[in-house]
Write a protein that holds these residues in place. Structure first.
Motif, PDB file in Angstrom:
ATOM      1  N   UNK A 195      21.396  19.816   3.357  1.00 30.99           N
ATOM      2  CA  UNK A 195      20.411  18.914   2.754  1.00 30.99           C
ATOM      3  C   UNK A 195      19.679  18.125   3.819  1.00 30.99           C
ATOM      4  N   UNK A 196      20.398  17.591   4.769  1.00 31.11           N
ATOM      5  CA  UNK A 196      19.768  16.765   5.791  1.00 31.11           C
ATOM      6  C   UNK A 196      18.800  17.560   6.659  1.00 31.11           C
ATOM      7  N   UNK A 197      19.166  18.802   7.026  1.00 30.45           N
ATOM      8  CA  UNK A 197      18.282  19.619   7.857  1.00 30.45           C
ATOM      9  C   UNK A 197      16.976  19.916   7.139  1.00 30.45           C
ATOM     10  N   UNK A 198      17.051  20.249   5.862  1.00 34.89           N
ATOM     11  CA  UNK A 198      15.860  20.588   5.106  1.00 34.89           C
ATOM     12  C   UNK A 198      14.932  19.386   4.983  1.00 34.89           C
ATOM     13  N   UNK A 199      15.477  18.242   4.706  1.00 35.06           N
ATOM     14  CA  UNK A 199      14.660  17.044   4.550  1.00 35.06           C
ATOM     15  C   UNK A 199      14.033  16.661   5.892  1.00 35.06           C
ATOM     16  N   UNK A 200      14.786  16.758   6.973  1.00 36.13           N
ATOM     17  CA  UNK A 200      14.255  16.430   8.292  1.00 36.13           C
ATOM     18  C   UNK A 200      13.120  17.382   8.662  1.00 36.13           C
ATOM     19  N   UNK A 201      13.256  18.659   8.344  1.00 36.44           N
ATOM     20  CA  UNK A 201      12.208  19.627   8.637  1.00 36.44           C
ATOM     21  C   UNK A 201      10.945  19.301   7.853  1.00 36.44           C
ATOM     22  N   UNK A 202      11.084  18.931   6.612  1.00 39.04           N
ATOM     23  CA  UNK A 202       9.930  18.571   5.791  1.00 39.04           C
ATOM     24  C   UNK A 202       9.229  17.339   6.355  1.00 39.04           C
ATOM     25  N   UNK A 203       9.987  16.371   6.810  1.00 37.52           N
ATOM     26  CA  UNK A 203       9.401  15.142   7.346  1.00 37.52           C
ATOM     27  C   UNK A 203       8.612  15.392   8.637  1.00 37.52           C
ATOM     28  N   UNK A 204       8.994  16.428   9.399  1.00 36.57           N
ATOM     29  CA  UNK A 204       8.282  16.740  10.633  1.00 36.57           C
ATOM     30  C   UNK A 204       6.956  17.418  10.360  1.00 36.57           C
ATOM     31  N   UNK A 205       6.832  18.108   9.224  1.00 29.68           N
ATOM     32  CA  UNK A 205       5.597  18.851   8.959  1.00 29.68           C
ATOM     33  C   UNK A 205       4.525  18.010   8.318  1.00 29.68           C
ATOM     34  N   UNK A 260       0.846  -1.184   0.000  1.00 20.45           N
ATOM     35  CA  UNK A 260       0.000   0.000   0.000  1.00 20.45           C
ATOM     36  C   UNK A 260       0.883   1.236   0.000  1.00 20.45           C
ATOM     37  N   UNK A 261       0.737   2.025  -1.048  1.00 24.41           N
ATOM     38  CA  UNK A 261       1.523   3.261  -1.145  1.00 24.41           C
ATOM     39  C   UNK A 261       0.951   4.301  -0.192  1.00 24.41           C
ATOM     40  N   UNK A 262       1.807   5.158   0.370  1.00 23.05           N
ATOM     41  CA  UNK A 262       1.283   6.228   1.230  1.00 23.05           C
ATOM     42  C   UNK A 262       0.391   7.151   0.400  1.00 23.05           C
ATOM     43  N   UNK A 263      -0.644   7.746   1.010  1.00 21.30           N
ATOM     44  CA  UNK A 263      -1.594   8.551   0.248  1.00 21.30           C
ATOM     45  C   UNK A 263      -0.979   9.789  -0.419  1.00 21.30           C
ATOM     46  N   UNK A 264      -0.073  10.459   0.256  1.00 16.00           N
ATOM     47  CA  UNK A 264       0.549  11.650  -0.309  1.00 16.00           C
ATOM     48  C   UNK A 264       2.035  11.664   0.057  1.00 16.00           C
ATOM     49  N   UNK A 265       2.865  10.971  -0.716  1.00 12.51           N
ATOM     50  CA  UNK A 265       4.292  10.861  -0.361  1.00 12.51           C
ATOM     51  C   UNK A 265       5.102  12.094  -0.776  1.00 12.51           C
ATOM     52  N   UNK A 266       4.700  13.254  -0.284  1.00 10.63           N
ATOM     53  CA  UNK A 266       5.406  14.497  -0.644  1.00 10.63           C
ATOM     54  C   UNK A 266       6.858  14.488  -0.179  1.00 10.63           C
ATOM     55  N   UNK A 267       7.119  13.893   0.976  1.00  8.14           N
ATOM     56  CA  UNK A 267       8.485  13.876   1.503  1.00  8.14           C
ATOM     57  C   UNK A 267       9.425  13.123   0.560  1.00  8.14           C
ATOM     58  N   UNK A 268       8.916  12.083  -0.097  1.00 10.68           N
ATOM     59  CA  UNK A 268       9.738  11.338  -1.049  1.00 10.68           C
ATOM     60  C   UNK A 268      10.066  12.208  -2.262  1.00 10.68           C
ATOM     61  N   UNK A 269       9.075  12.911  -2.754  1.00  9.31           N
ATOM     62  CA  UNK A 269       9.275  13.809  -3.900  1.00  9.31           C
ATOM     63  C   UNK A 269      10.259  14.921  -3.529  1.00  9.31           C
TER      64      UNK A 269
END
Length: 126
Positions: A116-126, A81-90
């Motif tokens: 790069x890591x800080x930005x991705x981590x911040x996106x994953x928290x939101x 089952x794919x996540x409904x909105x995988x924005x973090x992957x994109x």
């Protein structure tokens, strides 16, 4: 010569590690799909077969392994089952593409190498 690869779940990520002679699995994977992915790393050369050795650390893992092998032998695999909105992957893919295009694996304007890591981590928290 003996060669070994020690990993956690890396053998499930599609990373090409070549043809392995055997996968040694400590305890059973938690799904038939995970077992199938790991087993698929072996037996790729002509004349070879799939080869997985289970090492059960705790007694209940023997029963879990037996159940897993029974399901696998009946060709059962859990539905994916794919996540409904995988924005973090994109976002992760876009950011890494941008880092490569700029020739930087450290991020834009990052002195400590974590841009790069800080930005991705911040996106994953939101």
């Amino acid at each position: 010569m003996t060669c070994a690869i020690v990993s956690t779940s890396t053998l499930e990520l599609g990373i090409d590690v070549g043809d392995l002679d055997r996968v040694t699995q400590i305890d059973a994977p938690r799904s038939v799909a995970s077992f199938f992915q790991r087993l698929g790393r072996t037996g790729r050369r002509p004349g070879t077969t799939r080869n997985c050795l289970f090492l059960a650390i705790q007694r209940h893992e023997v029963a879990w392994t037996a159940a897993l092998l029974l399901l696998w032998s009946r060709r059962f695999v859990e539905p994916v089952t794919a996540p409904p909105e995988p924005r973090h992957t994109w976002l992760n893919s876009c950011w890494l593409y941008a880092c490569r295009r700029t020739g930087s694996d450290r991020g834009f304007g990052s002195k400590d190498g974590t841009g790069c890591r800080r930005s991705i981590a911040a996106q994953n928290r939101s």
